[in-house]
Design an enzyme around this catalytic site. Structure first.
Site, PDB file in Angstrom:
ATOM      1  N   ASP A   1      14.181  56.254  43.285  1.00 44.25           N
ATOM      2  CA  ASP A   1      14.218  57.673  42.826  1.00 44.25           C
ATOM      3  C   ASP A   1      12.638  58.251  42.771  1.00 44.25           C
ATOM      4  O   ASP A   1      11.988  57.698  42.264  1.00 44.25           O
ATOM      5  CB  ASP A   1      14.933  57.796  41.455  1.00 44.25           C
TER       6      ASP A   1
ATOM      7  N   TYR B   1      20.615  33.038  22.254  1.00 42.64           N
ATOM      8  CA  TYR B   1      21.659  32.758  21.425  1.00 42.64           C
ATOM      9  C   TYR B   1      21.531  31.439  20.832  1.00 42.64           C
ATOM     10  O   TYR B   1      22.279  31.088  19.761  1.00 42.64           O
ATOM     11  CB  TYR B   1      23.158  32.883  22.343  1.00 42.64           C
TER      12      TYR B   1
ATOM     13  N   GLU C   1      15.918  50.324  45.049  1.00 43.38           N
ATOM     14  CA  GLU C   1      16.143  50.419  43.576  1.00 43.38           C
ATOM     15  C   GLU C   1      17.590  50.244  42.858  1.00 43.38           C
ATOM     16  O   GLU C   1      17.885  49.358  42.176  1.00 43.38           O
ATOM     17  CB  GLU C   1      15.787  51.624  43.090  1.00 43.38           C
TER      18      GLU C   1
END
Length: 385
Positions: A272, A126, A219
């Site tokens: 996963d 920014y 995770e």
């Protein structure tokens, strides 16, 4: 576009087979920036000098990547970048903006270090967007340029005054003592755990005390909170840690510190069963390609606990999902890499052959308390790769 070539002498230190980034004090980094500027100005004023675009960066291309393999059983393998160089050229249309970005970021880092401050990548974006909107139109421009500066100056991102933007948390059988002498007993916290600061300088000074026997990297935040809510660490002496998705630098750093403090404490990953989950595990295990110059500082010997192909029998058919295009892209990248070990490759191949993926939450079909039992059973039985 980066132009690969044979490495010449770099600005800072002789080129080596395995290139790395140094942890440096602010004064040394500022001195290296000054040297880079002086070299650039000398090239401008010397009519016999070669092209002024000679920024000796280390290529992050596939041909320049490798795996520093562990020699002993308890050693850690990690991604590395070799000696091949690339250039950012002011005279090439495609490279001109990238060339200017390097100097803009170095200018900003020089100022930050002079003021004794630390900023996140987002804050840096920014600021640069405000000052140089023509050159920095997205976060990716800043991220890539910071890695170019790391490559040019051969110093770590933290040494540039850029701290990690951490999402991570930990909980379990661990007491953390900070630089100001405060103690945090992570075994008595709520399920959200103890937030991990993004300041690596602070993380490097933490003192740990633990009677845990295992570290479990999770995770997902939801799974982390489920295990914390069940207080799995009360009956399975462990520390839980999560980055709430793709591992950020601060979470990887503190995991590495824990692994160095407790070298005999095994680390297990609960992710996963999909290509993204395996990619997350590999980032913890080997480090990331984008940060190849400093990956070895954060790599850990992580074992894959679950989900794995052997666990699919526990999941109802209705819980399977089709692989998405993004899954296929990640799988292709992993299969083409040099570091994927055979058992991991076999899991990934099974995903592609079945066209399926499964999430850890699918285990809730056996009840919410099943997850903790599943984790404990696999660890006790040595069911991991």
């Amino acid at each position: 576009m980066a132009e690969a070539g044979v490495a010449a002498a770099s600005l800072f230190g002789a080129d080596r087979r395995l290139c790395s980034a140094d942890i440096l004090p602010p004064a040394e980094v500022r001195a290296r920036i000054e040297v880079a500027v002086l070299n650039f100005l000398a090239a401008l004023t010397d009519p016999a000098a070669p092209a002024i675009s000679a920024l000796p960066l280390i290529s992050r291309g596939a041909a320049n990547r490798g795996l520093r393999r562990a020699l002993l059983r308890d050693d850690v393998s990690s991604v590395y970048l070799s000696y091949a160089s690339c250039k950012r050229s002011l005279t090439r249309a495609n490279d001109a903006k990238a060339f200017v970005r390097v100097w803009k970021v170095m200018e900003m880092c020089y100022k930050i270090l002079g003021e004794g401050k630390l900023v996140t990548l987002r804050e840096l974006f920014y600021t640069l967007l405000s000052e140089s909107p023509t050159y920095f139109t997205c976060q990716r421009h800043v991220n890539q340029t910071v890695q170019d500066v790391v490559s040019l100056l051969r110093c770590t991102r933290q040494s540039l005054g850029i701290m990690a933007s951490s999402r991570g948390a930990l909980i379990g059988r661990l007491v953390v003592q900070g630089p100001e002498e405060e103690h945090v007993d992570c075994s008595i916290l709520g399920p959200s755990g103890h937030a991990i600061t993004g300041d690596l300088n602070v993380l490097s000074k933490l003192i740990f005390s633990s009677d845990a026997r295992y570290i479990i990297v999770v995770e997902k935040d939801a799974i982390f909170q489920r295990l914390a809510e069940d207080r799995i660490y009360s009956h399975l002496p462990c520390i839980l840690i999560t980055a709430k998705g793709y591992p950020d630098l601060a979470t990887r750093f503190i995991l590495h510190r824990l692994s160095q403090t407790y070298p005999n404490m095994p680390i297990f990953a609960l992710v996963d069963w999909n290509p993204a989950g395996l990619a997350i595990l590999c980032t913890y295990k080997y480090g990331s390609i984008s940060m190849g110059l400093e990956s070895y500082r954060y790599a850990c010997n992580v074992k894959w606990l679950g989900l794995r192909g052997d666990d699919l029998q526990l999941i109802p058919q209705s819980a399977y999902q089709e692989l998405k295009p993004r899954d296929l892209q990640i799988a292709k990248s992993l299969l083409s890499s040099k570091f994927l070990q055979d058992k991991h490759r076999a899991e990934l191949t099974l995903m592609l052959e079945t066209g399926k993926r499964a999430e850890i939450e699918a285990l809730y079909s056996h009840g919410f308390d099943f997850l903790g039992k599943y984790v404990a059973r696999k660890i006790v039985q040595g069911d991991y790769i």
